[in-house]
Scaffold this active site. Structure first.
Site, PDB file in Angstrom:
ATOM      1  N   ILE A  49      42.375  50.617  50.122  1.00 20.20           N
ATOM      2  CA  ILE A  49      43.643  50.278  50.792  1.00 20.20           C
ATOM      3  C   ILE A  49      44.802  50.700  49.907  1.00 20.20           C
ATOM      4  O   ILE A  49      45.800  51.234  50.356  1.00 20.20           O
ATOM      5  CB  ILE A  49      43.754  48.764  51.088  1.00 20.20           C
ATOM      6  CG1 ILE A  49      42.629  48.300  52.018  1.00 20.20           C
ATOM      7  CG2 ILE A  49      45.098  48.442  51.707  1.00 20.20           C
ATOM      8  CD1 ILE A  49      42.641  46.800  52.305  1.00 20.20           C
ATOM      9  N   GLY A  50      44.673  50.444  48.623  1.00 20.81           N
ATOM     10  CA  GLY A  50      45.747  50.806  47.696  1.00 20.81           C
ATOM     11  C   GLY A  50      45.402  50.354  46.291  1.00 20.81           C
ATOM     12  O   GLY A  50      44.388  49.703  46.075  1.00 20.81           O
ATOM     13  N   ASP A 165      56.833  37.441  41.125  1.00 28.13           N
ATOM     14  CA  ASP A 165      56.770  38.883  41.414  1.00 28.13           C
ATOM     15  C   ASP A 165      56.999  39.117  42.908  1.00 28.13           C
ATOM     16  O   ASP A 165      56.309  39.919  43.536  1.00 28.13           O
ATOM     17  CB  ASP A 165      55.413  39.447  40.966  1.00 28.13           C
ATOM     18  CG  ASP A 165      55.455  40.963  40.793  1.00 28.13           C
ATOM     19  OD1 ASP A 165      56.572  41.525  40.727  1.00 28.13           O
ATOM     20  OD2 ASP A 165      54.378  41.585  40.727  1.00 28.13           O
TER      21      ASP A 165
HETATM   22  N1  ATP Z   1      44.724  41.223  51.606  1.00 28.98           N
HETATM   23  C1  ATP Z   1      45.173  42.459  51.743  1.00 28.98           C
HETATM   24  N2  ATP Z   1      45.117  43.063  52.947  1.00 28.98           N
HETATM   25  C2  ATP Z   1      45.599  44.320  53.098  1.00 28.98           C
HETATM   26  N3  ATP Z   1      46.137  45.047  52.107  1.00 28.98           N
HETATM   27  C3  ATP Z   1      46.216  44.511  50.882  1.00 28.98           C
HETATM   28  C4  ATP Z   1      45.733  43.190  50.637  1.00 28.98           C
HETATM   29  N4  ATP Z   1      45.954  42.916  49.333  1.00 28.98           N
HETATM   30  C5  ATP Z   1      46.556  43.991  48.809  1.00 28.98           C
HETATM   31  N5  ATP Z   1      46.711  44.962  49.707  1.00 28.98           N
HETATM   32  C6  ATP Z   1      47.324  46.277  49.520  1.00 28.98           C
HETATM   33  O1  ATP Z   1      46.644  46.915  48.458  1.00 28.98           O
HETATM   34  C7  ATP Z   1      47.575  47.620  47.635  1.00 28.98           C
HETATM   35  C8  ATP Z   1      47.393  47.198  46.184  1.00 28.98           C
HETATM   36  O2  ATP Z   1      47.691  45.825  46.074  1.00 28.98           O
HETATM   37  P1  ATP Z   1      47.895  45.099  44.673  1.00 28.98           P
HETATM   38  O3  ATP Z   1      48.268  43.692  44.947  1.00 28.98           O
HETATM   39  O4  ATP Z   1      46.719  45.350  43.807  1.00 28.98           O
HETATM   40  O5  ATP Z   1      49.025  45.928  44.002  1.00 28.98           O
HETATM   41  P2  ATP Z   1      50.607  46.000  44.207  1.00 28.98           P
HETATM   42  O6  ATP Z   1      51.132  44.687  44.606  1.00 28.98           O
HETATM   43  O7  ATP Z   1      50.919  47.171  45.067  1.00 28.98           O
HETATM   44  O8  ATP Z   1      51.058  46.359  42.760  1.00 28.98           O
HETATM   45  P3  ATP Z   1      51.222  45.446  41.478  1.00 28.98           P
HETATM   46  O9  ATP Z   1      50.123  44.441  41.496  1.00 28.98           O
HETATM   47  O10 ATP Z   1      51.118  46.418  40.393  1.00 28.98           O
HETATM   48  O11 ATP Z   1      52.558  44.835  41.641  1.00 28.98           O
HETATM   49  C9  ATP Z   1      48.962  47.341  48.180  1.00 28.98           C
HETATM   50  O12 ATP Z   1      49.330  48.450  49.007  1.00 28.98           O
HETATM   51  C10 ATP Z   1      48.765  46.140  49.046  1.00 28.98           C
HETATM   52  O13 ATP Z   1      49.653  46.179  50.142  1.00 28.98           O
END
Ligand code: ATP
Length: 519
Positions: A49-50, A165
Site C-alpha cells: 500500500i505504501g 504526528d
Molecule cells: N490501515 C491502513 N489502511 C490503508 N492504508 C494504510 C493503512 N495504514 C497505512 N496505510 C498507508 O500506508 C502508507 C504508509 O503508512 P505509514 O503509516 O507506514 O507511513 P506514513 O504515515 O506515510 O509515513 P511516516 O510514518 O513516515 O510518517 C501510507 O500511504 C498510508 O496511507
C-alpha cells in the site's frame, strides 16, 4: 513470542510519563487486542500500500479478514523496537470510530508486524492531491470533523493522549469517505494540566509541527491543535503546506517560530473557516481551541459550505446543525412549518416534486448537499435568499411538469437519450459541475449532440450565451433549435394526468429550415 504490550503489561502504570498510578478497570489481563502469530498473517509482498519511516504497509488477511499489515523489517535496533512497542501499546488503548482500529501485533525474528483495519481509499493527503478526485468543500470539512472527533477522543482520555504526528497522510479514509486517525508511533500520554518537553529531538513532521515543539519548549496537547490547523488549511486549499517555499529547516524554523509565518489563506475562503484555522495555528498555545470547540465550529462551517442560500442555512442550522442526512418525513414536516406552506391545492404535488429531486432513489433521506444544490438551482437565479415554499416549491413543480426537463442525468445519459432523435430534439438537465447552472443537450443540424450551459444570474434569471430570461421555460422558448422535447423524463410519472402544455407546443416556433423528419 514476546509480549508486545511490553515486558510490563499495559496495566503497568510506569508507562505514564508522570509515574503516577491509575487504577485499571480490566478485570483480567486477557482483554484488549490480540497478539497474533506471524503464521496467521497472510500477504503478498507485491501488495504494497505504501511505505513510511517505520516500514512498509501491505494489503493482506489475518484470520481470514482483509486487513492492513504494517511490517518493520531490516535491522531492528533498540530504538526501533521501542517505537514499535510504543505504537502497539498506544494503539491498544484507544477505541473510537474515527481512530484506525488496531487489531493485533506480532513479533517474528527480524520482523515487527502491526495488523489494523484496512482503509481502502488510502490517506487524505493522496486524495487531496489527486485532482481527479471530486471532493466538495462540504465533504472536506466533514472529513476534518471526523478527524477532530478522533482527536477529541484522544485529548479527552485520562491521562491525555497526544498524537504528535497529526498530518493529512496520517488520516485514512474508508469507502464511505469516513476519516480515521492513524500512526501512533510518536504518541505519548501526559497528565491533564501538565506540560512535557522533548529532550533529544523534536518529534513529529516539521511542516505540521507546533513552534513550541520545534523550539524544544514545554508543550501540551495544544501541539496537536496547531497540526490540525495545518490539516484544515490542506483540506481547504488541496495544496502542500508552504508549497515548497522552504528548503532549509533553519529558515523554516525561523519563519514559523520567530516571524509567526503560516500558509497563505485564500481570500475567498468562508470567514468562519479562516477564523478557525487562525485560532488553531495561533503562536500562543493557550489561545488554540480544544477539539470540542473545533467540532462545534465545524458543524456550522459544514452547513455554510453546503448551503449558499441564507434562509436555507438558517433552516438547516435551526433543525439539523449536527447532521448531514435526515429522514425525508422529518425534513418535509419541518420545512412546511418553517415556511408556513399554504395549502392552495398544489401542496401535495409540490412535496412529491421536491422529494423527486431531493431524495435519491430507494432512499428516504435528505442530504445537506442535495438541499444546498436544490436551493442553488431554484432560488439563486431569482435573487431570493429564501426557501419560501410559495416561490421555490412552486418553481420546482413548474419545471418538473415540463417533459423536456430530465433533472440530474449525466452528459453520457443525455446523449444516450438523444440517440436517433432528429435535429431539434432537446432536453434540459442540471449541470453536475457548476452549482446553480443547467445544461441544454440537443441534437444539432449535423445530428451530433450539443451541450449548452445555462447559468443562473442572481436576481435576473438565466443566461444562455447572452440570452437572459427570467425563467428556464422562457429560455427554451426563445432559443433557436429546441423544438422536440426528448421523451423519457422520470418526473412525468409524478403527475397523474398529462400536463397541459408540457410538450411540443411550448417550444420555440420552428423556423423555415426546420424539418421534423430531418433524419
Ligand atoms: N490501515 C491502513 N489502511 C490503508 N492504508 C494504510 C493503512 N495504514 C497505512 N496505510 C498507508 O500506508 C502508507 C504508509 O503508512 P505509514 O503509516 O507506514 O507511513 P506514513 O504515515 O506515510 O509515513 P511516516 O510514518 O513516515 O510518517 C501510507 O500511504 C498510508 O496511507
Amino acid at each position: 513470542m514476546q509480549n508486545l504490550m511490553g515486558a510490563k503489561r499495559a496495566r503497568d502504570n510506569t508507562y505514564y510519563s508522570s509515574g503516577q498510578e491509575y487504577p485499571s478497570f480490566h478485570a483480567t489481563e486477557s482483554f484488549g487486542p490480540s497478539e497474533v502469530t506471524p503464521e496467521e498473517i497472510e500477504f503478498d509482498a507485491k501488495d504494497v500500500i505504501g511505505s513510511g519511516s517505520f516500514g512498509t504497509v501491505y494489503r493482506g488477511r489475518c484470520r481470514q479478514k482483509p486487513v492492513a499489515i504494517k511490517v518493520l523489517r531490516g535491522i531492528i535496533d533498540e530504538k526501533k523496537l521501542s517505537e514499535f512497542r510504543t505504537e502497539v501499546h498506544n494503539m491498544s488503548k484507544i477505541f473510537h470510530p474515527n481512530i484506525c482500529l488496531f487489531m493485533g501485533a506480532a513479533l517474528a525474528p527480524g520482523e515487527c508486524i502491526i495488523v489494523t483495519e484496512l482503509l481502502p481509499k488510502g490517506n487524505v493527503e493522496m486524495l487531496l492531491h489527486n485532482k481527479e478526485q471530486v471532493m466538495s468543500l462540504s465533504l472536506r470539512m466533514r472529513m476534518a470533523r471526523d478527524a477532530a472527533f478522533g482527536m477529541n477522543w484522544l485529548h479527552c482520555s485520562n491521562p491525555i493522549f497526544i498524537h504528535r504526528d497529526l498530518k493529512s497522510s496520517n488520516l485514512l479514509v474508508d469507502n464511505h469517505m469516513n476519516v480515521k486517525v492513524c500512526d501512533f508511533g510518536l504518541s505519548q500520554f501526559i497528565l491533564r494540566d501538565q506540560m512535557t518537553k522533548d529532550e533529544k529531538r523534536a518529534k513529529g513532521t516539521p511542516l505540521w509541527m507546533a513552534p513550541e515543539v520545534m523550539n524544544f519548549q514545554a508543550f501540551n496537547e495544544k501541539c496537536d491543535v496547531y497540526s490540525f490547523g495545518i490539516v484544515l488549511w490542506e483540506l481547504l486549499t488541496r495544496k502542500e503546506p508552504f508549497e515548497g517555499k522552504f528548503k532549509q529547516i533553519a529558515k523554516f524554523k525561523e519563519a514559523v517560530c520567530l516571524r509567526g509565518e503560516r500558509p497563505i489563506l485564500p481570500t475567498d475562503s468562508p470567514q468562519a473557516l479562516t477564523d478557525l484555522i487562525n485560532l488553531c495555528w495561533h503562536q500562543e498555545p493557550t489561545y488554540r481551541p480544544t477539539f470540542e470547540f473545533i467540532i462545534n465550529s465545524l458543524h456550522g462551517i459544514i452547513v455554510d459550505c453546503s448551503i449558499r442560500d441564507a434562509q436555507g442555512r438558517i433552516f438547516w442550522k435551526t433543525h439539523y446543525l449536527k447532521e448531514e442526512e435526515v429522514p425525508w418525513n422529518d425534513f418535509v414536516e419541518a420545512l412546511c412549518k418553517y415556511v408556513g406552506m399554504r395549502d392552495d391545492g398544489n401542496r401535495e404535488t409540490n412535496q412529491k416534486c421536491l422529494k423527486a429531486i431531493l431524495v435519491e432513489p430507494k432512499k428516504e433521506t435528505v442530504s445537506i448537499e442535495a438541499f444546498g444544490k436544490v436551493l442553488d438551482w431554484f432560488a439563486m437565479a431569482h435573487g431570493v435568499t429564501s426557501v419560501e415554499a410559495d416561490t421555490v416549491l412552486d418553481r420546482i413543480r413548474e419545471l418538473l411538469t415540463r417533459s423536456w426537463f430530465h433533472g440530474d442525468i449525466t452528459t453520457a445519459e443525455a446523449e444516450q437519450k438523444l440517440v436517433g432523435l432528429p435535429h431539434g430534439a432537446f432536453l434540459v438537465r442540471f449541470s453536475s459541475t457548476n452549482a446553480g447552472n443547467y445544461t441544454i443537450s440537443s441534437v444539432a443540424k449535423n445530428g451530433t449532440p450539443r451541450h449548452q450551459r445555462v447559468s443562473s444570474v442572481p436576481g435576473q434569471g438565466y443566461n444562455l450565451n447572452g440570452l437572459v430570461r427570467p425563467s428556464l421555460p422562457q429560455i427554451v422558448n426563445d432559443c433557436d433549435g429546441l423544438y422536440i422535447p426528448c421523451p423519457g423524463s422520470k418526473y412525468q410519472s409524478l403527475f397523474a394526468s398529462p400536463i397541459q402544455g408540457s410538450g411540443y407546443e411550448q417550444c420555440s416556433t420552428m423556423n423555415d429550415e426546420t424539418n421534423l423528419m430531418d433524419q
